[in-house]
Design an enzyme around this catalytic site. Sequence first.
Site, PDB file in Angstrom:
ATOM      1  N   GLU A   1      10.975   9.568   8.960  1.00  0.00           N
ATOM      2  CA  GLU A   1       9.795  10.318   9.374  1.00  0.00           C
ATOM      3  C   GLU A   1       8.543   9.450   9.362  1.00  0.00           C
ATOM      4  OE1 GLU A   1       7.888  12.864  11.133  1.00  0.00           O
ATOM      5  OE2 GLU A   1       9.608  13.918  10.299  1.00  0.00           O
TER       6      GLU A   1
ATOM      7  N   THR B   1       0.821  -1.217   0.000  1.00  0.00           N
ATOM      8  CA  THR B   1       0.000   0.000   0.000  1.00  0.00           C
ATOM      9  C   THR B   1       0.849   1.257   0.000  1.00  0.00           C
ATOM     10  OG1 THR B   1      -1.770  -1.165   1.171  1.00  0.00           O
ATOM     11  CG2 THR B   1      -1.802   1.228   1.251  1.00  0.00           C
TER      12      THR B   1
ATOM     13  N   LYS C   1       7.378   2.769  18.422  1.00  0.00           N
ATOM     14  CA  LYS C   1       7.366   4.192  18.092  1.00  0.00           C
ATOM     15  C   LYS C   1       7.799   5.049  19.276  1.00  0.00           C
ATOM     16  CE  LYS C   1       3.581   3.298  14.864  1.00  0.00           C
ATOM     17  NZ  LYS C   1       2.113   3.401  14.638  1.00  0.00           N
TER      18      LYS C   1
END
Length: 429
Positions: free
Chosen positions: A131, A14, A207
Amino acid sequence: MTEPLRIALAGLGTVGAGVIRLLDANAELIARRAGRPIEVVAVSARDRAKDRGVDLIPFDWVDDTSALATHERADVVVELIGGSDGPALTLARRTLGAGKSFVTANKAMLAHHGLELAEAAEGASVALKFEAAVAGGIPVIKGLREGAAANAIERVYGILNGTCNFILSKMESEGRDFAEVLAEAQALGFAEADPSFDIDGVDAAHKLSILASIAFGTQPAFGDVAVTGIRHILAADIAEAAALGYRVRLVGVAEAGPAGLFQRVHPHLVPVDHPLATTTGSLNAVVADGNFVGRLFFQGRGAGDGPTASAVVADLIDIARGEFGPPYAMPAASLTALPPAPAGERRGRAYLRFAVVDRVGVLAEIAAAMRDAGVSIESLIQRGAGADGTVLVAIVTHDGPERCIAQALEKLRGSQSLAGEPMWMHLLG
């Protein structure tokens, strides 16, 4: 004409297909902002015949993904395969070893091997950009690394997993139980067939460890993140939280101090007037408190082809401009190795929920365990018996050290009055 920045792209899922579409749709704008065109020259994926909705004919197809690292026309390699080890890590090591810049959305690999890769990139004087690894299209990495570079960050916390936030928001708005909403999330594509990494908090922990390293100048320490997911949260917990003026969110919190580096992913009760409480659906949000800039709040879509591709291409634009810099905001050699900070002396209020047998003396037993451990109870609510004959007891504590709550729960461990494990959620303060 200025020479284009040429890209080798590993992974055509994707996000990979989204990167190709974005570079094509915004080609002129990107070239103006980057100072030169950015173009894909080579790609690699598992299935060459799969229809991905993009034209792959203009690109060299490479069967061996690791060979992209030495592709003669590629200046930069973009990795969108995923996984903490295996082909993704091999590609990262070979790319940096070949003296080429590397862009990735792979939070698991960075959480486990980020320091090694940062040292390799700095040693080769090339860029390591990620990022897209945290909060999708939200520019939180750039915001902390560059925009808040002059600040001492005191705390960074937020909602870091869209799947969990979608589930909790649905449970909140519709009064449904976890299993039912999880099944819907899987049907809609918000959750994987095996959702463990998301609902057990591992994805958010990956994260958080990256954010903590950038915020505090510490070495990534994923192994020190304390993790609790959302799979045991009941619709009744959501309802009790609402009655108290809170909403339930899975929140990652990191702080650095004299005691070490504190990192935790845990369900929290968030006050309804806090920005995280209004972060609903699959959105992500990150809050950072700087000593001069004050509170910074980042919110947006944390996943999907568009937001994640946007973050990947933003990194490519930086590289095209020659903007490298140390991956973790300061040279890897300057990153400190802090011990994990113990949670016991952290103070705060807590929500505790017990499923108990409906019989005389149960409340007295729980109250005695709290008293003996030094936990002060602010409120106690008992709900009627459910279909299985158990009663839900919800307690909100006064402010106090976490070790006292842990001691109280330990005193109750193995009690015949309890039906299942208690739920402990922190009140965000």
